[in-house]
Every structure is written in C-alpha cells, then in structure tokens.
Scaffold this motif. Structure first.
Motif, PDB file in Angstrom:
ATOM      1  N   THR A   4       0.580  -1.254  -0.209  1.00  0.00           N
ATOM      2  CA  THR A   4       0.308   0.336  -0.247  1.00  0.00           C
ATOM      3  C   THR A   4       0.681   1.565   0.209  1.00  0.00           C
ATOM      4  OG1 THR A   4      -1.502  -1.454   1.115  1.00  0.00           O
ATOM      5  CG2 THR A   4      -1.998   1.377   1.012  1.00  0.00           C
ATOM      6  N   PHE A  38     -11.047   7.086  -2.895  1.00  0.00           N
ATOM      7  CA  PHE A  38     -11.377   5.558  -1.845  1.00  0.00           C
ATOM      8  C   PHE A  38     -11.555   4.689  -2.896  1.00  0.00           C
ATOM      9  CE2 PHE A  38     -15.365   8.012  -2.013  1.00  0.00           C
ATOM     10  CZ  PHE A  38     -16.615   7.409  -1.266  1.00  0.00           C
ATOM     11  N   THR A  40     -13.985   1.291  -3.494  1.00  0.00           N
ATOM     12  CA  THR A  40     -14.903   0.888  -2.953  1.00  0.00           C
ATOM     13  C   THR A  40     -16.019  -0.406  -3.666  1.00  0.00           C
ATOM     14  OG1 THR A  40     -17.353   2.066  -2.034  1.00  0.00           O
ATOM     15  CG2 THR A  40     -16.271   2.812  -4.051  1.00  0.00           C
ATOM     16  N   ARG A 116      -9.043  -3.377   1.073  1.00  0.00           N
ATOM     17  CA  ARG A 116     -10.382  -3.184   1.553  1.00  0.00           C
ATOM     18  C   ARG A 116     -11.282  -2.491   1.014  1.00  0.00           C
ATOM     19  NH1 ARG A 116      -9.964  -7.292   4.767  1.00  0.00           N
ATOM     20  NH2 ARG A 116      -8.437  -7.869   5.968  1.00  0.00           N
ATOM     21  N   THR A 117     -13.114  -3.092   1.312  1.00  0.00           N
ATOM     22  CA  THR A 117     -13.734  -1.650   0.925  1.00  0.00           C
ATOM     23  C   THR A 117     -14.899  -1.580   2.522  1.00  0.00           C
ATOM     24  OG1 THR A 117     -14.771  -3.876   0.354  1.00  0.00           O
ATOM     25  CG2 THR A 117     -13.467  -2.366  -1.220  1.00  0.00           C
ATOM     26  N   HIS A 119     -11.215   1.977   1.593  1.00  0.00           N
ATOM     27  CA  HIS A 119     -10.290   1.766   1.334  1.00  0.00           C
ATOM     28  C   HIS A 119      -9.492   3.324   0.884  1.00  0.00           C
ATOM     29  CE1 HIS A 119      -5.707   0.881   1.782  1.00  0.00           C
ATOM     30  NE2 HIS A 119      -5.740   2.134   2.741  1.00  0.00           N
ATOM     31  N   TYR A 121      -7.769   7.332   0.578  1.00  0.00           N
ATOM     32  CA  TYR A 121      -6.104   7.794   0.479  1.00  0.00           C
ATOM     33  C   TYR A 121      -6.558   9.346   0.971  1.00  0.00           C
ATOM     34  CZ  TYR A 121      -4.581   3.216  -0.948  1.00  0.00           C
ATOM     35  OH  TYR A 121      -4.505   2.022  -0.691  1.00  0.00           O
ATOM     36  N   THR A 132      -4.370   7.883   5.079  1.00  0.00           N
ATOM     37  CA  THR A 132      -4.626   6.803   4.474  1.00  0.00           C
ATOM     38  C   THR A 132      -5.171   5.783   5.455  1.00  0.00           C
ATOM     39  OG1 THR A 132      -4.248   4.582   2.902  1.00  0.00           O
ATOM     40  CG2 THR A 132      -2.611   4.913   4.068  1.00  0.00           C
ATOM     41  N   GLY A 133      -6.608   4.898   5.029  1.00  0.00           N
ATOM     42  CA  GLY A 133      -7.021   3.432   5.778  1.00  0.00           C
ATOM     43  C   GLY A 133      -8.254   3.848   6.091  1.00  0.00           C
ATOM     44  N   ARG A 134      -8.864   3.711   7.374  1.00  0.00           N
ATOM     45  CA  ARG A 134     -10.628   3.807   7.370  1.00  0.00           C
ATOM     46  C   ARG A 134     -11.192   5.034   7.493  1.00  0.00           C
ATOM     47  NH1 ARG A 134     -10.952   1.985  13.730  1.00  0.00           N
ATOM     48  NH2 ARG A 134      -9.965   4.127  14.783  1.00  0.00           N
ATOM     49  N   ASN A 169      -6.187   1.014   9.815  1.00  0.00           N
ATOM     50  CA  ASN A 169      -6.027  -0.233   8.935  1.00  0.00           C
ATOM     51  C   ASN A 169      -7.633   0.441   8.755  1.00  0.00           C
ATOM     52  OD1 ASN A 169      -3.901  -2.061   9.173  1.00  0.00           O
ATOM     53  ND2 ASN A 169      -4.101  -2.598  11.076  1.00  0.00           N
ATOM     54  N   PRO A 170      -7.994   0.160   6.411  1.00  0.00           N
ATOM     55  CA  PRO A 170      -8.982  -0.022   6.356  1.00  0.00           C
ATOM     56  C   PRO A 170     -10.179  -1.342   6.642  1.00  0.00           C
ATOM     57  CG  PRO A 170      -7.708  -1.016   4.847  1.00  0.00           C
ATOM     58  CD  PRO A 170      -6.431  -0.389   5.719  1.00  0.00           C
TER      59      PRO A 170
END
Length: 193
Positions: A4, A38, A40, A116-117, A119, A121, A132-134, A169-170
């Motif tokens: 990532t 993001f 999705t 992940r969906t 995620h 940025y 970046t992440g959740r 973390n996403p």
C-alpha cells in the motif's frame, strides 16, 4: 516498497471510465486543494453501512476544495453485483456527490495497494499522500461510530495542522481479485499499523 502507498508517496495516475460515461485521469481533479480517492464497491456491507457517513463527509468538505473520487476495482467474476452497469444503477439511485470510476483491469487497485472496501487515501495539493486507512471505526454499523478518522484528517490538514493519526487499518471486505477466491489477499498485503 510496501504493498500500500506510504505517507508522502505520489498519487498514481489512472485512466478509468466513470458512471457518467466519461473517462477520467488524475489531472481531471487538478483544481482540488485536496483529493480523496477511495476504493469501494456496490455490495460490501461495510460500504453499504458507511456510504451515508461518507456522503456527509463529502458534502462537508467539497465546498472547502476537496474532491472525492470512488473506485470500484472488484472483479465482476468474483462478485456479479460489482459490474459497471450496477455501478451506474447505484449512482442513479443514490446520487452520491463523488465521481465513481470502474477499475476493470485492477491496475489502479494494485498501484494504490487497495486492501479493503472501503479504503481511503487523502492527497494534498502536490498529490502526496497525507492519510490512508479507514473513514470511521464502525463502517458496517454507523450507529456505533465513535471515531471519524477521515473527517479528522481532512479537518486537521485544511486547518494547517499536523494530522494526528495519518495511517489506520481500513475496515471492510477485501478487494475481490480476478481469478482468486473471494477472500484472497495478495501475499505482500498486510495491516498498515
């Protein structure tokens, strides 16, 4: 290099078809002060559970010069609901305030290292990664959200402050990779923190 994108790395370019029938690349969003990209999809319960939170965040920050770009990279062969036609239907039904792009080849997901969906940025004016992440700590059930990481990152950055937590973390379903079983992750994909 990590799977990532890391903080301060440059946003990779893309050339993808949107649900409006037009093709977009990174330069098409050059006027935005901040760019949120993001990953999705149409079906993931974590996406469905958090779409309205993401909508509220977008509606709050778009007037402040932030552009939001959603990308669906899921293989239609792994999950049929993630087809381009279903994306178009979903945007017509939901009227989300972002551009929704289709990454059929999955090259963009690989370039960004989407895990992940959803995620997220966040890129600054020079399109360097600043978060970046959740977006939230409970994307599947919005009623349980207590932390709004994406909103906090955007608020801090736009106020000229350091982003207190720039990597999380996403939380969500993994990207559905072509030719793989639905829970497969690339070998070099790992938690961000």
């Amino acid at each position: 290099m990590a799977f990532t994108l890391s903080i301060h790395e440059q946003a990779p370019d893309f050339h993808l078809m949107a649900t409006d029938g037009h093709s977009y690349n990174l330069h098409d969003f050059a006027e935005a002060k901040v760019l949120v990209v993001f990953f999705t999809c149409n079906h993931c319960p974590y996406v469905l559970g958090s779409d309205e939170v993401t909508r509220r965040t977008a509606e709050k920050f778009i007037p402040q010069g932030v552009a939001f770009v959603a990308i669906n990279s899921n293989s239609v062969h792994v999950h049929a609901d993630d087809s381009y036609d279903k994306m178009v239907e979903r945007m017509k039904e939901q009227n989300f305030p972002w551009t929704y792009l289709y990454d059929e080849s999955q090259e963009t997901a690989l370039a960004y290292g989407a895990l992940r969906t959803p995620h997220f940025y966040v890129f600054n004016e020079e399109r360097k990664l600043v978060y970046t992440g959740r977006a939230v700590d409970s994307p599947r059930d919005a009623s349980k959200n207590t932390v709004y990481d994406l909103e906090n990152a955007l608020s801090s950055y736009l106020a000229g402050s350091a982003i207190p937590i720039s990597v999380t973390n996403p939380i969500g379903c993994n990207v559905k990779w072509e030719g793989q079983e639905k829970h497969w992750m690339p070998a070099d994909a790992c938690d961000l923190v």
